[in-house]
Design a protein around this motif. Structure first.
Motif, PDB file in Angstrom:
ATOM      1  N   VAL A  86      72.945  29.883  18.530  1.00 53.81           N
ATOM      2  CA  VAL A  86      71.721  29.828  19.321  1.00 53.81           C
ATOM      3  C   VAL A  86      70.973  31.151  19.218  1.00 53.81           C
ATOM      4  O   VAL A  86      69.755  31.189  19.040  1.00 53.81           O
ATOM      5  CB  VAL A  86      72.040  29.481  20.789  1.00 53.81           C
ATOM      6  CG1 VAL A  86      70.815  29.644  21.654  1.00 53.81           C
ATOM      7  CG2 VAL A  86      72.557  28.071  20.891  1.00 53.81           C
ATOM      8  N   GLN A  87      71.740  32.244  19.287  1.00 57.05           N
ATOM      9  CA  GLN A  87      71.130  33.568  19.184  1.00 57.05           C
ATOM     10  C   GLN A  87      70.443  33.756  17.834  1.00 57.05           C
ATOM     11  O   GLN A  87      69.315  34.228  17.743  1.00 57.05           O
ATOM     12  CB  GLN A  87      72.230  34.623  19.348  1.00 57.05           C
ATOM     13  CG  GLN A  87      71.706  36.008  19.615  1.00 57.05           C
ATOM     14  CD  GLN A  87      71.301  36.158  21.064  1.00 57.05           C
ATOM     15  OE1 GLN A  87      72.102  35.893  21.952  1.00 57.05           O
ATOM     16  NE2 GLN A  87      70.073  36.552  21.309  1.00 57.05           N
ATOM     17  N   LEU A  88      71.155  33.324  16.749  1.00 57.49           N
ATOM     18  CA  LEU A  88      70.611  33.453  15.391  1.00 57.49           C
ATOM     19  C   LEU A  88      69.347  32.626  15.230  1.00 57.49           C
ATOM     20  O   LEU A  88      68.337  33.114  14.706  1.00 57.49           O
ATOM     21  CB  LEU A  88      71.647  32.972  14.371  1.00 57.49           C
ATOM     22  CG  LEU A  88      72.602  34.021  13.825  1.00 57.49           C
ATOM     23  CD1 LEU A  88      73.545  33.376  12.829  1.00 57.49           C
ATOM     24  CD2 LEU A  88      71.795  35.117  13.133  1.00 57.49           C
ATOM     25  N   VAL A  89      69.422  31.363  15.670  1.00 59.50           N
ATOM     26  CA  VAL A  89      68.269  30.474  15.557  1.00 59.50           C
ATOM     27  C   VAL A  89      67.078  31.092  16.278  1.00 59.50           C
ATOM     28  O   VAL A  89      65.956  31.108  15.764  1.00 59.50           O
ATOM     29  CB  VAL A  89      68.594  29.090  16.150  1.00 59.50           C
ATOM     30  CG1 VAL A  89      67.342  28.265  16.316  1.00 59.50           C
ATOM     31  CG2 VAL A  89      69.584  28.360  15.268  1.00 59.50           C
ATOM     32  N   GLU A  90      67.350  31.668  17.455  1.00 62.48           N
ATOM     33  CA  GLU A  90      66.282  32.275  18.232  1.00 62.48           C
ATOM     34  C   GLU A  90      65.634  33.424  17.457  1.00 62.48           C
ATOM     35  O   GLU A  90      64.409  33.517  17.360  1.00 62.48           O
ATOM     36  CB  GLU A  90      66.865  32.779  19.544  1.00 62.48           C
ATOM     37  CG  GLU A  90      65.843  32.900  20.633  1.00 62.48           C
ATOM     38  CD  GLU A  90      66.446  33.421  21.912  1.00 62.48           C
ATOM     39  OE1 GLU A  90      67.681  33.295  22.085  1.00 62.48           O
ATOM     40  OE2 GLU A  90      65.700  33.973  22.716  1.00 62.48           O
ATOM     41  N   MET A  91      66.495  34.298  16.871  1.00 58.07           N
ATOM     42  CA  MET A  91      65.969  35.445  16.143  1.00 58.07           C
ATOM     43  C   MET A  91      65.214  35.010  14.897  1.00 58.07           C
ATOM     44  O   MET A  91      64.140  35.522  14.591  1.00 58.07           O
ATOM     45  CB  MET A  91      67.110  36.405  15.770  1.00 58.07           C
ATOM     46  CG  MET A  91      67.434  37.303  16.931  1.00 58.07           C
ATOM     47  SD  MET A  91      69.005  38.147  16.964  1.00 58.07           S
ATOM     48  CE  MET A  91      69.621  38.237  15.371  1.00 58.07           C
ATOM     49  N   PHE A  92      65.791  34.009  14.190  1.00 56.89           N
ATOM     50  CA  PHE A  92      65.173  33.520  12.966  1.00 56.89           C
ATOM     51  C   PHE A  92      63.794  32.929  13.253  1.00 56.89           C
ATOM     52  O   PHE A  92      62.808  33.244  12.589  1.00 56.89           O
ATOM     53  CB  PHE A  92      66.079  32.464  12.320  1.00 56.89           C
ATOM     54  CG  PHE A  92      65.455  31.750  11.159  1.00 56.89           C
ATOM     55  CD1 PHE A  92      65.361  32.376   9.924  1.00 56.89           C
ATOM     56  CD2 PHE A  92      64.961  30.462  11.291  1.00 56.89           C
ATOM     57  CE1 PHE A  92      64.784  31.720   8.851  1.00 56.89           C
ATOM     58  CE2 PHE A  92      64.382  29.807  10.229  1.00 56.89           C
ATOM     59  CZ  PHE A  92      64.293  30.436   9.002  1.00 56.89           C
ATOM     60  N   LEU A  93      63.726  32.071  14.288  1.00 58.27           N
ATOM     61  CA  LEU A  93      62.457  31.434  14.610  1.00 58.27           C
ATOM     62  C   LEU A  93      61.417  32.457  15.046  1.00 58.27           C
ATOM     63  O   LEU A  93      60.247  32.365  14.674  1.00 58.27           O
ATOM     64  CB  LEU A  93      62.654  30.397  15.716  1.00 58.27           C
ATOM     65  CG  LEU A  93      63.349  29.103  15.313  1.00 58.27           C
ATOM     66  CD1 LEU A  93      63.416  28.156  16.485  1.00 58.27           C
ATOM     67  CD2 LEU A  93      62.627  28.433  14.159  1.00 58.27           C
ATOM     68  N   GLN A  94      61.865  33.460  15.805  1.00 62.66           N
ATOM     69  CA  GLN A  94      60.947  34.473  16.306  1.00 62.66           C
ATOM     70  C   GLN A  94      60.266  35.214  15.161  1.00 62.66           C
ATOM     71  O   GLN A  94      59.082  35.497  15.205  1.00 62.66           O
ATOM     72  CB  GLN A  94      61.714  35.460  17.177  1.00 62.66           C
ATOM     73  CG  GLN A  94      60.833  36.280  18.086  1.00 62.66           C
ATOM     74  CD  GLN A  94      61.652  37.122  19.027  1.00 62.66           C
ATOM     75  OE1 GLN A  94      62.878  37.220  18.874  1.00 62.66           O
ATOM     76  NE2 GLN A  94      61.012  37.722  19.989  1.00 62.66           N
ATOM     77  N   LYS A  95      61.066  35.493  14.103  1.00 61.92           N
ATOM     78  CA  LYS A  95      60.542  36.232  12.955  1.00 61.92           C
ATOM     79  C   LYS A  95      59.718  35.350  12.040  1.00 61.92           C
ATOM     80  O   LYS A  95      58.635  35.729  11.603  1.00 61.92           O
ATOM     81  CB  LYS A  95      61.701  36.836  12.142  1.00 61.92           C
ATOM     82  CG  LYS A  95      62.205  38.146  12.701  1.00 61.92           C
ATOM     83  CD  LYS A  95      61.412  39.312  12.125  1.00 61.92           C
ATOM     84  CE  LYS A  95      61.918  40.653  12.575  1.00 61.92           C
ATOM     85  NZ  LYS A  95      61.974  40.887  13.995  1.00 61.92           N
ATOM     86  N   SER A  96      60.236  34.124  11.714  1.00 62.33           N
ATOM     87  CA  SER A  96      59.614  33.377  10.625  1.00 62.33           C
ATOM     88  C   SER A  96      58.720  32.223  11.071  1.00 62.33           C
ATOM     89  O   SER A  96      57.756  31.909  10.390  1.00 62.33           O
ATOM     90  CB  SER A  96      60.690  32.865   9.662  1.00 62.33           C
ATOM     91  OG  SER A  96      61.666  32.193  10.382  1.00 62.33           O
ATOM     92  N   VAL A  97      59.049  31.547  12.175  1.00 62.75           N
ATOM     93  CA  VAL A  97      58.185  30.445  12.618  1.00 62.75           C
ATOM     94  C   VAL A  97      57.762  30.702  14.056  1.00 62.75           C
ATOM     95  O   VAL A  97      58.188  30.015  14.973  1.00 62.75           O
ATOM     96  CB  VAL A  97      58.908  29.077  12.528  1.00 62.75           C
ATOM     97  CG1 VAL A  97      57.893  27.953  12.421  1.00 62.75           C
ATOM     98  CG2 VAL A  97      59.895  29.031  11.394  1.00 62.75           C
ATOM     99  N   PRO A  98      56.909  31.696  14.275  1.00 61.36           N
ATOM    100  CA  PRO A  98      56.573  32.077  15.652  1.00 61.36           C
ATOM    101  C   PRO A  98      55.979  30.938  16.477  1.00 61.36           C
ATOM    102  O   PRO A  98      56.196  30.880  17.689  1.00 61.36           O
ATOM    103  CB  PRO A  98      55.551  33.203  15.478  1.00 61.36           C
ATOM    104  CG  PRO A  98      55.401  33.437  14.031  1.00 61.36           C
ATOM    105  CD  PRO A  98      56.234  32.509  13.270  1.00 61.36           C
ATOM    106  N   SER A  99      55.258  30.007  15.807  1.00 61.79           N
ATOM    107  CA  SER A  99      54.634  28.933  16.583  1.00 61.79           C
ATOM    108  C   SER A  99      55.708  28.034  17.194  1.00 61.79           C
ATOM    109  O   SER A  99      55.654  27.664  18.368  1.00 61.79           O
ATOM    110  CB  SER A  99      53.705  28.106  15.691  1.00 61.79           C
ATOM    111  OG  SER A  99      54.435  27.575  14.614  1.00 61.79           O
ATOM    112  N   LEU A 100      56.740  27.704  16.379  1.00 61.69           N
ATOM    113  CA  LEU A 100      57.834  26.882  16.883  1.00 61.69           C
ATOM    114  C   LEU A 100      58.615  27.648  17.944  1.00 61.69           C
ATOM    115  O   LEU A 100      59.030  27.091  18.954  1.00 61.69           O
ATOM    116  CB  LEU A 100      58.763  26.492  15.728  1.00 61.69           C
ATOM    117  CG  LEU A 100      59.857  25.475  16.051  1.00 61.69           C
ATOM    118  CD1 LEU A 100      59.243  24.167  16.511  1.00 61.69           C
ATOM    119  CD2 LEU A 100      60.747  25.235  14.852  1.00 61.69           C
TER     120      LEU A 100
END
Lengths: 194, 220
Positions: A86-100
């Motif tokens: 969950v932590q990784l997904v959160e960090m990944f999305l924050q960096k690469s898919v900010p809209s999602l």
């Protein structure tokens, strides 16, 4: 093979629905079902994390825990995998898919303590599914969660205009309407695909 | 909020016993985790089909909650703030695994009927909520007492629900027949539907009683 996957899918969505039959993930079910759009955001996050969690816990279970005969550590290992994921997904999305990320934002951290996610990992391990079966079961479990949550959210939106006793305000009336939904889902019990 | 109030009360009266009694009153009635704080709904709905299961679940949660509150409170100054949730989860998961193995060894029947809901105690919101809101701010003994009190409150509401569901749903109490042929058991109460309905009505009753209590206070 296809029939087996169809069986698992139908089972996860209707017959053994995570929320209404197995009672897993009741907290988000009652917590974020007041509005349709928040319910939708939560559902998407759950589908995403449940699928990934099924994949990763399967790997940990089959490649790490079973060869080392550490099955009794499943609970600890799985919850760690899920929390890290969950932590990784959160960090990944924050960096690469900010809209999602901004759409799912606050729901992601909540998912760590969603019983449906840990539940699907434990059930997959218990049923000793193959890799594909485990992935499908995780994804379809999430779809079942979405179905129940969206149905319930649309019921709850209308409840605002209903007239009920004052002491039923809030959770009680929501639980009673959930009971009626569960009653409808009882109709699917015993459904089998050959 | 509650803890601050309690602390001032403790200073004023100097009564250790009074504070403890207050904690128990909070856990079992005023701040009952399931019926007032509305936490930990999944096991409440899933394991209350029989009184035996409910008692087993309630006591397991009490054991885990007491141990985890104690340990978290002891470590509260060592755990860095950023990773506290993850640390809490690992501590809780350790105790849950211990309880799981103990139940499987000594009461295999109960362990089999509770099934997956024993490992799922890890993600029970009550435990994390108490760790975050109480054990991380209070001394060890107080936190352990809080664990016992909250756990007992959880056990009480689970037992209340299971008595209703088992008596109405299968006409038995702890496995003994109590219908005496007077009424036909209504199977709907031991199905998922019955769980939602019973919990809904119990919380409604609780809200009714609470609102009456607050009205009285206002009148005074």
């Amino acid at each position: 093979m296809l029939i087996r996957l169809l069986q698992i899918s139908l089972g996860a969505i209707l017959v053994e629905n995570f929320i209404l039959v197995k009672f897993m993930g009741i907290c988000p079910f009652l917590g974020v079902s007041k509005k349709m759009d928040t319910a939708f955001g939560m559902s998407m996050a759950v589908i995403f994390v449940m699928t990934l969690a099924s994949i990763f816990t399967w790997m940990v279970d089959v490649w790490l825990l079973r060869p080392l005969e550490l099955e009794y550590m499943q609970t600890v290992a799985f919850i760690l995998v899920i929390a890290a994921l969950v932590q990784l997904v959160e960090m990944f999305l924050q960096k690469s898919v900010p809209s999602l990320y901004s759409a799912l934002g606050i729901y992601l951290p909540l998912i760590t303590t969603n019983c449906a996610v840990l539940g699907v990992a434990l059930l997959n391990a218990e049923a000793s599914y193959t890799f594909i079966e485990a992935t499908v079961s995780g994804f379809m479990g999430g779809v079942g969660f979405t179905l129940a949550l969206l149905l319930f959210a649309s019921v709850r939106e209308r409840l605002q205009f209903a007239d009920y006793p004052k002491c039923f305000e809030g959770f009680p009336i929501a639980l009673v309407s959930a009971a009626l939904l569960a009653l409808a889902f009882m109709g699917f019990s015993g459904l089998e695909v050959f | 909020m509650v803890t601050q109030k309690e602390k001032t009360v403790e200073k004023k009266r100097g009564g250790w016993l009074r504070t403890t009694a207050g904690q128990f009153a909070d856990g079992i009635w005023r701040q009952n985790p399931t019926l007032v704080l509305l936490l930990g709904m999944c096991p409440t709905l899933a394991t209350t089909t029989t009184v035996q299961n409910a008692l087993g679940m309630g006591l397991s949660v009490t054991a885990v909650l007491t141990c985890s509150n104690l340990v978290i409170s002891l470590l509260r100054k060592l755990i860095p703030n950023q990773i506290r949730i993850a640390s809490y989860i690992v501590i809780v998961a350790g105790f849950v695994t211990a309880v799981d193995l103990l139940l499987a060894a000594f009461v295999p029947a109960l362990s089999a009927s509770l099934g997956i809901f024993i490992p799922l105690i890890v993600v029970n919101c009550i435990i994390l909520a108490r760790a975050e809101s109480f054990a991380s701010k209070n001394p060890p003994l107080r936190s352990a007492i809080d664990g016992v009190a909250m756990g007992l409150g959880f056990t009480c509401s689970l037992t209340a629900m299971s008595v209703i569901r088992e008596v109405l749903g299968s006409g038995t109490f702890l496995g003994y027949d109590v219908s005496f042929g007077v009424f036909e058991p209504m199977a709907i109460f031991i199905m998922p539907v019955g769980g939602f309905l019973t919990l809904g009505f119990l919380i409604a009753a609780m809200q009714k009683i609470m609102s009456r209590g607050s009205k009285k206070k206002e009148a005074e």
